[in-house]
Design a protein around this motif. Structure first.
Motif, PDB file in Angstrom:
ATOM      1  N   PRO A  93      -2.192  16.241  -3.391  1.00 30.76           N
ATOM      2  CA  PRO A  93      -1.752  17.421  -2.653  1.00 30.76           C
ATOM      3  C   PRO A  93      -0.824  17.163  -1.470  1.00 30.76           C
ATOM      4  CG  PRO A  93      -3.985  16.847  -2.016  1.00 30.76           C
ATOM      5  CD  PRO A  93      -3.605  15.889  -3.100  1.00 30.76           C
ATOM      6  N   TYR A  94      -0.524  15.891  -1.169  1.00 29.68           N
ATOM      7  CA  TYR A  94       0.268  15.602   0.028  1.00 29.68           C
ATOM      8  C   TYR A  94       1.532  14.824  -0.338  1.00 29.68           C
ATOM      9  CZ  TYR A  94      -3.989  16.921   2.477  1.00 29.68           C
ATOM     10  OH  TYR A  94      -5.081  17.622   2.936  1.00 29.68           O
ATOM     11  N   PRO A  95       2.668  15.179   0.263  1.00 31.08           N
ATOM     12  CA  PRO A  95       3.897  14.440  -0.024  1.00 31.08           C
ATOM     13  C   PRO A  95       3.909  13.098   0.685  1.00 31.08           C
ATOM     14  CG  PRO A  95       4.340  16.135   1.613  1.00 31.08           C
ATOM     15  CD  PRO A  95       2.908  16.320   1.176  1.00 31.08           C
ATOM     16  N   GLY A  96       4.484  12.111   0.030  1.00 30.76           N
ATOM     17  CA  GLY A  96       4.574  10.788   0.617  1.00 30.76           C
ATOM     18  C   GLY A  96       5.203   9.834  -0.374  1.00 30.76           C
ATOM     19  N   ARG A  97       5.222   8.576  -0.029  1.00 30.26           N
ATOM     20  CA  ARG A  97       5.823   7.554  -0.899  1.00 30.26           C
ATOM     21  C   ARG A  97       4.921   6.331  -0.947  1.00 30.26           C
ATOM     22  NH1 ARG A  97      12.120   6.040  -1.112  1.00 30.26           N
ATOM     23  NH2 ARG A  97      11.992   8.040  -2.229  1.00 30.26           N
ATOM     24  N   VAL A  98       4.827   5.741  -2.128  1.00 27.32           N
ATOM     25  CA  VAL A  98       4.111   4.483  -2.337  1.00 27.32           C
ATOM     26  C   VAL A  98       5.129   3.420  -2.731  1.00 27.32           C
ATOM     27  CG1 VAL A  98       2.308   3.283  -3.609  1.00 27.32           C
ATOM     28  CG2 VAL A  98       2.057   5.730  -3.104  1.00 27.32           C
ATOM     29  N   THR A  99       5.080   2.286  -2.062  1.00 22.35           N
ATOM     30  CA  THR A  99       5.974   1.168  -2.344  1.00 22.35           C
ATOM     31  C   THR A  99       5.141  -0.052  -2.720  1.00 22.35           C
ATOM     32  OG1 THR A  99       7.590   2.013  -0.738  1.00 22.35           O
ATOM     33  CG2 THR A  99       7.835  -0.278  -1.450  1.00 22.35           C
ATOM     34  N   GLN A 100       5.561  -0.740  -3.762  1.00 22.44           N
ATOM     35  CA  GLN A 100       4.865  -1.938  -4.231  1.00 22.44           C
ATOM     36  C   GLN A 100       5.866  -3.089  -4.330  1.00 22.44           C
ATOM     37  OE1 GLN A 100       1.733  -3.257  -7.771  1.00 22.44           O
ATOM     38  NE2 GLN A 100       3.106  -1.533  -8.141  1.00 22.44           N
ATOM     39  N   THR A 101       5.500  -4.237  -3.763  1.00 24.86           N
ATOM     40  CA  THR A 101       6.377  -5.402  -3.737  1.00 24.86           C
ATOM     41  C   THR A 101       5.687  -6.573  -4.424  1.00 24.86           C
ATOM     42  OG1 THR A 101       7.385  -4.688  -1.665  1.00 24.86           O
ATOM     43  CG2 THR A 101       7.645  -6.993  -2.236  1.00 24.86           C
ATOM     44  N   PHE A 102       6.462  -7.312  -5.211  1.00 24.47           N
ATOM     45  CA  PHE A 102       5.986  -8.499  -5.909  1.00 24.47           C
ATOM     46  C   PHE A 102       6.851  -9.685  -5.480  1.00 24.47           C
ATOM     47  CE2 PHE A 102       5.850  -4.706  -8.461  1.00 24.47           C
ATOM     48  CZ  PHE A 102       4.601  -4.677  -9.057  1.00 24.47           C
ATOM     49  N   ALA A 103       6.248 -10.782  -5.065  1.00 25.06           N
ATOM     50  CA  ALA A 103       6.985 -11.995  -4.686  1.00 25.06           C
ATOM     51  C   ALA A 103       6.348 -13.173  -5.414  1.00 25.06           C
ATOM     52  CB  ALA A 103       6.948 -12.208  -3.177  1.00 25.06           C
ATOM     53  N   LEU A 104       7.103 -13.802  -6.299  1.00 26.11           N
ATOM     54  CA  LEU A 104       6.594 -14.839  -7.181  1.00 26.11           C
ATOM     55  C   LEU A 104       7.166 -16.200  -6.811  1.00 26.11           C
ATOM     56  CD1 LEU A 104       4.961 -15.329  -9.862  1.00 26.11           C
ATOM     57  CD2 LEU A 104       7.158 -15.088 -11.053  1.00 26.11           C
ATOM     58  N   THR A 117       3.389   8.885   4.619  1.00 31.94           N
ATOM     59  CA  THR A 117       3.404  10.330   4.471  1.00 31.94           C
ATOM     60  C   THR A 117       4.758  10.896   4.871  1.00 31.94           C
ATOM     61  OG1 THR A 117       2.400  12.406   5.172  1.00 31.94           O
ATOM     62  CG2 THR A 117       2.396  10.629   6.784  1.00 31.94           C
ATOM     63  N   TYR A 118       5.118  11.992   4.202  1.00 33.28           N
ATOM     64  CA  TYR A 118       6.312  12.747   4.587  1.00 33.28           C
ATOM     65  C   TYR A 118       5.974  13.945   5.464  1.00 33.28           C
ATOM     66  CZ  TYR A 118       9.040  10.261   1.031  1.00 33.28           C
ATOM     67  OH  TYR A 118       9.686   9.304   0.279  1.00 33.28           O
ATOM     68  N   GLY A 119       4.682  14.123   5.767  1.00 31.00           N
ATOM     69  CA  GLY A 119       4.281  15.294   6.541  1.00 31.00           C
ATOM     70  C   GLY A 119       2.923  15.101   7.159  1.00 31.00           C
ATOM     71  N   ASP A 120       1.935  15.846   6.626  1.00 29.60           N
ATOM     72  CA  ASP A 120       0.594  15.816   7.192  1.00 29.60           C
ATOM     73  C   ASP A 120      -0.087  14.475   6.940  1.00 29.60           C
ATOM     74  OD1 ASP A 120       0.871  18.426   8.019  1.00 29.60           O
ATOM     75  OD2 ASP A 120      -0.110  19.270   6.239  1.00 29.60           O
ATOM     76  N   SER A 121      -1.020  14.147   7.824  1.00 32.88           N
ATOM     77  CA  SER A 121      -1.858  12.975   7.602  1.00 32.88           C
ATOM     78  C   SER A 121      -2.816  13.244   6.446  1.00 32.88           C
ATOM     79  CB  SER A 121      -2.650  12.650   8.872  1.00 32.88           C
ATOM     80  OG  SER A 121      -1.783  12.388   9.960  1.00 32.88           O
TER      81      SER A 121
END
Length: 252
Positions: A93-104, A117-121
């Protein structure tokens, strides 16, 4: 390492000296658990006075978040590093972004997850669910993997498979259980005569699952199952949720 953005941003394959470490199949490999980990009781959680409901993909509960069912986008990828992301959307229900990084590297893999989050907590969790092969190479030959770790406690699991809130000294397996490791996750998997792999994280929780014959799971996560309700961590505009895990291996 093979990463599959279109299948939940998961690691589809990880091979060391030609040997596959992860169980193969569309549901397996190693997938991110986000924006919650494990089972969410009856698919419900609260943010303040507002209650939200998630789809019950493991009735009577919702399990492992929405990230594993999402197509991730590739921000950057080369021979030893990749960055994927997706924007949170319905049913979350909340706008936001998930970022995933891989370092091998030749001897390790470092994974990072970030939730902003892009808005509410909102409350959130992050973690990984790797399916490590119980045996390496020929599935019918050799000794199965050994799991070694020293948690401070084990969460008592109720009949609904959720932690009851009661803590006990760690017991013997087989497990489908959550363990507290307040100094950080530190679990070693050993395939005798083949390989040793150490899973570490600054996160204080790990779920260990070894009830299947084909594979075992060691899941570092930022909170326990149902943690959106029992141990919520808030993602705010000033404080994203950040999670890191490193796998280090050596041949025996």
């Amino acid at each position: 390492m093979t990463v599959v953005p279109a299948n939940g941003g998961r690691i589809g394959s990880l091979r060391v000296a030609g040997t596959e470490l992860l169980r193969q199949g569309e549901r397996y490999g190693c997938f991110p658990m986000v924006p919650w980990c494990g089972r969410l009781a009856h698919g419900r959680f609260r943010n303040g006075a507002t209650e939200h409901s998630m789809p019950l993909n493991s009735p009577p509960h919702a399990i492992h978040g929405t990230g594993r069912d999402t197509v991730w986008r590739t921000a950057r990828a080369d021979k030893d590093e990749a960055v994927l992301y997706y924007d949170l959307a319905e049913p979350w229900p909340y706008p936001g972004r998930v970022t995933q990084t891989f370092a091998l590297t030749e001897e390790s893999l470092t994974l990072q997850l970030g939730v902003e989050t892009y808005g509410d907590s909102f409350p959130a969790q992050a973690g990984w669910h790797p399916w490590f092969n119980r045996r390496l190479g020929d599935e019918d030959a050799g000794e199965g993997v050994r799991i070694a770790f020293a948690p401070e406690w084990q969460e008592v699991r109720g009949e609904d498979h959720l932690p009851t809130g009661r803590r006990i000294p760690p017991g013997p397996g087989p497990w489908d259980d959550c363990f507290g490791m307040p100094d950080g996750v530190d679990v070693t998997l050993t395939w005798p005569g083949r390989l040793e792999l150490r899973v570490t994280s600054s996160a204080p929780w790990a779920v260990v699952y070894d009830e299947q014959e084909a594979a075992v799971c060691v899941e570092p996560q930022s909170g326990p199952p149902n943690g959106l309700n029992t141990d919520p961590l808030l993602v705010t505009p000033l404080e994203p949720l950040e999670m890191t895990s490193t796998w280090t291996w050596r041949r025996l």
